[in-house]
Motif scaffolding. Structure first.
Motif, PDB file in Angstrom:
ATOM      1  N   ALA A   1      15.120 -27.962 -43.777  1.00  0.00           N
ATOM      2  CA  ALA A   1      16.513 -27.495 -43.773  1.00  0.00           C
ATOM      3  C   ALA A   1      16.819 -26.600 -44.966  1.00  0.00           C
ATOM      4  CB  ALA A   1      17.458 -28.689 -43.778  1.00  0.00           C
TER       5      ALA A   1
ATOM      6  N   GLY B   1      28.824 -32.129 -41.025  1.00  0.00           N
ATOM      7  CA  GLY B   1      29.006 -31.934 -42.453  1.00  0.00           C
ATOM      8  C   GLY B   1      28.245 -32.897 -43.327  1.00  0.00           C
TER       9      GLY B   1
ATOM     10  N   LYS C   1      25.106 -29.481 -39.485  1.00  0.00           N
ATOM     11  CA  LYS C   1      26.082 -28.378 -39.512  1.00  0.00           C
ATOM     12  C   LYS C   1      27.386 -28.791 -38.830  1.00  0.00           C
ATOM     13  CE  LYS C   1      22.550 -24.730 -39.399  1.00  0.00           C
ATOM     14  NZ  LYS C   1      21.957 -23.633 -38.594  1.00  0.00           N
ATOM     15  N   GLU C   2      27.272 -29.557 -37.763  1.00  0.00           N
ATOM     16  CA  GLU C   2      28.460 -29.940 -36.998  1.00  0.00           C
ATOM     17  C   GLU C   2      29.302 -30.977 -37.724  1.00  0.00           C
ATOM     18  OE1 GLU C   2      31.251 -30.186 -33.927  1.00  0.00           O
ATOM     19  OE2 GLU C   2      29.640 -28.724 -34.194  1.00  0.00           O
TER      20      GLU C   2
ATOM     21  N   ILE D   1      19.364 -30.640 -37.914  1.00  0.00           N
ATOM     22  CA  ILE D   1      20.027 -29.529 -38.604  1.00  0.00           C
ATOM     23  C   ILE D   1      21.300 -29.137 -37.858  1.00  0.00           C
ATOM     24  CG2 ILE D   1      19.826 -27.080 -39.180  1.00  0.00           C
ATOM     25  CD1 ILE D   1      16.911 -27.604 -39.919  1.00  0.00           C
ATOM     26  N   GLY D   2      21.224 -29.118 -36.520  1.00  0.00           N
ATOM     27  CA  GLY D   2      22.424 -28.836 -35.732  1.00  0.00           C
ATOM     28  C   GLY D   2      23.505 -29.877 -35.968  1.00  0.00           C
TER      29      GLY D   2
ATOM     30  N   HIS E   1      22.366 -21.371 -43.467  1.00  0.00           N
ATOM     31  CA  HIS E   1      23.659 -22.073 -43.473  1.00  0.00           C
ATOM     32  C   HIS E   1      23.895 -22.814 -44.782  1.00  0.00           C
ATOM     33  CE1 HIS E   1      27.050 -24.364 -41.765  1.00  0.00           C
ATOM     34  NE2 HIS E   1      26.531 -25.414 -42.387  1.00  0.00           N
ATOM     35  N   PHE E   2      22.826 -23.368 -45.347  1.00  0.00           N
ATOM     36  CA  PHE E   2      22.969 -24.196 -46.540  1.00  0.00           C
ATOM     37  C   PHE E   2      22.765 -23.418 -47.840  1.00  0.00           C
ATOM     38  CE2 PHE E   2      21.673 -27.010 -43.066  1.00  0.00           C
ATOM     39  CZ  PHE E   2      22.769 -27.872 -43.063  1.00  0.00           C
TER      40      PHE E   2
ATOM     41  N   ASP F   1      31.252 -33.094 -45.001  1.00  0.00           N
ATOM     42  CA  ASP F   1      31.902 -33.210 -43.690  1.00  0.00           C
ATOM     43  C   ASP F   1      33.334 -32.671 -43.722  1.00  0.00           C
ATOM     44  OD1 ASP F   1      32.739 -35.323 -45.271  1.00  0.00           O
ATOM     45  OD2 ASP F   1      32.682 -36.811 -43.662  1.00  0.00           O
TER      46      ASP F   1
ATOM     47  N   ILE G   1      34.016 -28.713 -42.778  1.00  0.00           N
ATOM     48  CA  ILE G   1      34.135 -28.206 -41.405  1.00  0.00           C
ATOM     49  C   ILE G   1      35.588 -27.885 -41.065  1.00  0.00           C
ATOM     50  CG2 ILE G   1      33.769 -28.757 -38.969  1.00  0.00           C
ATOM     51  CD1 ILE G   1      31.466 -30.587 -39.926  1.00  0.00           C
TER      52      ILE G   1
ATOM     53  N   ASP H   1      17.219 -22.976 -44.211  1.00  0.00           N
ATOM     54  CA  ASP H   1      18.244 -22.528 -43.275  1.00  0.00           C
ATOM     55  C   ASP H   1      19.348 -21.784 -44.026  1.00  0.00           C
ATOM     56  OD1 ASP H   1      20.760 -22.753 -41.562  1.00  0.00           O
ATOM     57  OD2 ASP H   1      19.251 -23.569 -40.202  1.00  0.00           O
TER      58      ASP H   1
END
Length: 425
Positions: free
Chosen positions: A343, A335, A332-333, A328-329, A348-349, A266, A269, A346
């Motif tokens: 996931a 953290g 990402k937001e 998942i959203g 992003h990870f 988290d 971010i 994805d």
């Protein structure tokens, strides 16, 4: 005329009925790990839910994290319970043991998205009485952020891999005018990090021996607590860090005030928004004398109160927020590491930003995760009140690390042994 009167009356009745339906189901929801961007994102997901479920409204109450434990406890004691609450893992024992939470097992049995849940979600949400009193929305795993520019200025070229290297980096970086080695968290929410360093220095994971005796006052554990006090007393951390919480330690890192920060995803971010990816990295936690490290694995999720009058609609909202796409959203937001196995695919990870955490995840022989003993009823008060005051006393030299470690160990030993006796363990 009679026909028109009848039609008019019918129309009025339908309108009143429709208006009643719109007000019939209001879900009261409390979030406790709050920040303005996070709350706005949650409101967006709630608005999408309300659009998809006409007639169901959500009343969101946001409590400031620094006072959330006391404020929410006061609400519950006054009978002002919500339908859904954001549940940090350390509060689960308090509300679950007292029978105040709904067992989500029957709801999950009919939930199609349960098929892609990772095993940890079911495991961690059911640590109290074996009942699914909470469904996690993600995991907080500790790793070490390090500032490459400050390290280079101090003549260092890599993140600390051991506690000795960690202390050496603290000393060398703090010799730079106006800079500090470590973003120490002396205020609310700091105990996870404190206990983690005590475990690393002691070479043992967990909290207890088999008989329920706590390990926090063992020689190695006390040395870990003394190490943190030494960091503060030697000026390797800012003076006001004695009261720092999450926002302050993150700001301390991205502002370049201090060069190291142990935190969960988290924190990434805010840091990624303020720093170039070339200027910092995330490495695994350093190891102790045993050659192993014991990163804290925390989690939070959503729980339903057992006295809710709108359980079906409350579950609809929970299952919507915890669906793979929304989860998942959310991950990402805010953290966190997501709860669904999908996931892992994805992009992003799969970036370098998550390397430290995934290095820990992929090396179980070296990194042993420690989760808080959330089954203990009084853990929330200990974490969020007692331990904060005690740690500050150690940092300020008002009490010794051994004194505090003995008190913590005595408290946790009694809690654990009482629980073991009650559950015939």
């Amino acid at each position: 005329m009679r026909k028109n009167s009848l039609l008019f009356a019918t129309a009025i009745g339908l309108a009143l009925s429709a208006g009643s339906a719109l007000a019939d189901s209001t879900i009261k929801m409390v979030e406790v790990i709050t920040s303005p961007p996070r709350t706005e994102f949650l409101k967006k997901q709630i608005a999408e839910f309300e659009t998809a479920n006409p007639g169901v409204k959500v009343e969101l109450v946001s409590l400031p994290w620094g006072q959330a434990f006391e404020k929410f406890l006061t609400m519950v004691q006054a009978g002002d319970t919500p339908d859904i609450v954001e549940m940090p893992e350390r509060w689960l024992g308090l509300y679950g043991t007292n029978g105040q939470l709904e067992d989500l097992t029957p709801y999950m049995a009919k939930w199609g998205d349960a098929a892609t849940l990772g095993d940890r979600a079911k495991q961690f949400g059911s640590v109290v009485d074996g009942k699914q009193y909470m469904l996690p929305y993600g995991y907080y795993l500790r790793a070490m952020f390090w500032n490459k520019k400050l390290f280079k200025e101090a003549g260092l070229d890599h993140a600390p891999t051991t506690l000795d290297e960690f202390m050496d980096a603290n000393k060398k970086i703090s010799a730079i005018n106006g800079k500090y080695g470590y973003c120490l968290r002396g205020g609310p929410g700091g105990f996870n990090g404190v206990q983690m360093f005590m475990n690393i220095a002691n070479g043992k994971g967990g909290y207890f021996k088999e008989d329920g005796t706590a390990t926090l006052n063992e020689e190695g554990s006390v040395k870990g607590l003394e190490m943190l006090a030494e960091i503060y007393k030697n000026g390797y951390a800012p003076k006001d860090s004695v009261s720092w919480g999450f926002n302050e330690i993150v700001t301390g890192f991205y502002s370049g005030t201090c060069a190291m920060l142990d935190q969960d995803p988290d924190a990434l971010i805010g840091i990624a928004e303020k720093m170039s990816p070339d200027d910092f990295a995330v490495a695994p936690m350093p190891t102790g004398p045993s050659g192993k490290s014991y990163p804290t694995l925390g989690y939070a999720g959503w729980s339903m109160f057992a006295n809710s009058d709108v359980k079906e609609d409350a579950w609809k909202l929970m299952s919507s927020l915890l669906s793979p796409a929304n989860n998942i959203g959310w991950a990402k937001e805010v953290g966190v590491l997501p709860i669904h196995t999908s996931a892992a695919d994805d992009p992003h990870f799969k970036t370098e930003q998550f390397k430290g955490w995934f290095d820990e995840l992929s090396n179980p022989d070296k990194f042993e995760f420690v989760t808080p003993p959330v089954h203990l009823e009084n853990l929330g008060n200990f974490y969020d009140q007692v331990s904060v005051k005690n740690f500050q006393e150690v940092l300020l030299g008002q009490r010794t690390a051994k004194e505090i470690a003995d008190e913590w160990s005595a408290f946790l030993t009694k809690e654990q042994q009482d629980w073991m006796a009650k559950n015939k363990k």
